[in-house]
Design an enzyme around this catalytic site. Structure first.
Site, mmCIF file in Angstrom:
data_model
loop_
_atom_site.group_PDB
_atom_site.id
_atom_site.type_symbol
_atom_site.label_atom_id
_atom_site.label_comp_id
_atom_site.label_asym_id
_atom_site.label_seq_id
_atom_site.Cartn_x
_atom_site.Cartn_y
_atom_site.Cartn_z
ATOM 1 N N ASP A 123 98.714 27.593 -8.311
ATOM 2 C CA ASP A 123 99.504 26.725 -9.185
ATOM 3 C C ASP A 123 98.652 26.184 -10.323
ATOM 4 O OD1 ASP A 123 101.872 26.935 -7.769
ATOM 5 O OD2 ASP A 123 101.333 25.300 -6.408
ATOM 6 N N TYR A 161 90.327 28.893 1.107
ATOM 7 C CA TYR A 161 90.466 27.802 0.154
ATOM 8 C C TYR A 161 89.547 26.657 0.569
ATOM 9 C CZ TYR A 161 94.867 29.572 -1.884
ATOM 10 O OH TYR A 161 95.820 30.300 -2.539
#
Lengths: 257, 257
Positions: free
Chosen positions: B52, B111
């Site tokens: 995003d 991540y």
């Protein structure tokens, strides 16, 4: 009157350096202005060291006096409020006695210098590292660093603008460590000369890329002539980490609330 | 025709996200444009994941095909040249076979999420961390993270916009570590749902500040309802670290020249 010790974090990109200057905003002026906005008092902020334009700070110690004392949490939050958007932030505040002086009481100062040693440019760490695209041998740099530690006349390793009376200094630590593409150089001493860390790093880089040998560094040191050492490494990779004072836990313990 | 695998580093602040969009510059478009400027060929860049707006990348894997092959060093340097000033950089290039697919061949994705947990705002890491000024108990967050690892229906932990058929996923790792004022959360899985890491972090934060217990996280997981979990943590703290492929050395080995 109450004296406060503060630790200050700042992004060097946004300032002309630590010390007040006529040619732009310094960290000192930014913090002094925030203190004025908070309590209406014009103070002089004394820092542990002076940093050049572009040099960053993780926990630069400074002190100032307030005529009307306030709680440390209030002092910290109020200064930070008036520093928004925070390119500089007060990360810690403590009450200290009138005998504490950020510059004169400091027993040791710590810097790190970050080199990004890879072919590709930094996308995330722009302005935060020195990008060196040619391969550097950190082991050789470490060997050369050992030549510089100890008590020496660092005449070759200070700016020609340096105003110190003499260049005799004791360098306690100069470590070179590689972790993946990043090389970190840690330097500790009671005090440093103007541009000393950056000239030492610029010289070690010559050793890392095999242009110089560790012996060349020794020759440069003994020459006692600025022209004998390597170039001054860029400010962007340099961080004033912290200063140690009597009673502090010491190095690596960055004080932050 | 030659297929190239690249690892891409980017600062999420400067992009609308990984994937091409009409409302602004994406990382995909920036790299595709640089490839076109380098060799005149219009390529489609396939990434290991979609990130995003605001999410950073350390070594996002992607692939594309060139009609006229070039040496990997040339490909890397030419793309980076056309990406100046580098808010995105290609840190590694390798030749791969036509069976390699950045999205479909990935065996695991990693991540990290960075929280700056201190009272004072970040001066150096603005836009790079989530600043949480209230004290967080990383030990409790770690306990709650253990509830989420393993194979579960993560319906409560995905965006209501998520387009995946189902929310059944295996979360291999969700570690919470504190180092001074910084809390780092590491998450690894074959694949993640839309906003999954950010919703997990937003939920763990509630546990860290003692508003929730680890048991509340279990209840939220079993509810299979987005409204049962915590808020979505801001994009600024999230980094796509790397993806693993068959034959890779794996996690933590960020590939960079």
């Amino acid at each position: 009157m109450q004296r406060y010790r503060i630790e200050v974090e700042f992004n060097g990109r946004d300032f002309v350096g630590w010390q007040r200057q006529s040619n732009g905003l310094s960290v000192q002026e930014a913090v002094e202005t925030a203190i004025f906005r908070f309590c209406g008092q014009t103070v002089t902020l004394h820092g542990a060291g002076r940093t050049d334009s572009g040099v960053h700070g993780l926990a630069m110690t400074a002190h100032f006096d307030l005529m009307k004392p306030a709680r440390v949490d209030t002092v910290r939050d109020a200064i930070n409020y008036h520093l928004r958007p925070n390119r500089v932030a007060v990360v810690h505040v403590a009450e200290v006695g009138q005998d504490f002086h950020a510059r004169f009481s400091a027993e040791r100062r710590h810097y790190i210098y970050r080199i990004l040693n890879r072919r590709s440019p930094p996308a995330l760490e722009q302005g935060r590292v020195w990008h060196v695209p040619v391969p550097l041998d950190a082991g050789r740099m470490s060997e050369a660093a050992a030549v510089l530690t100890g008590r020496h006349d660092f005449e070759s390793f200070r700016s020609t603008q340096c105003q110190a009376d003499n260049a005799l200094r004791t360098l306690d630590q100069l470590d070179v460590m590689r972790e993946g593409p990043e090389i970190t150089i840690r330097a500790s001493a009671k005090s440093f000369l103007h541009n000393q860390v950056r000239i030492m790093v610029g010289t070690l880089k010559l050793v890392g890329e095999q242009k110089w040998t560790p012996t060349d560094v020794e020759v440069a040191l003994q020459a006692c002539d600025r022209r004998a050492a390597g170039p001054t490494a860029p400010a962007t990779g340099l961080y004033f980490v912290a200063a140690d004072y009597p009673g502090d836990a010491g190095w690596a313990a960055i004080r932050a609330d």
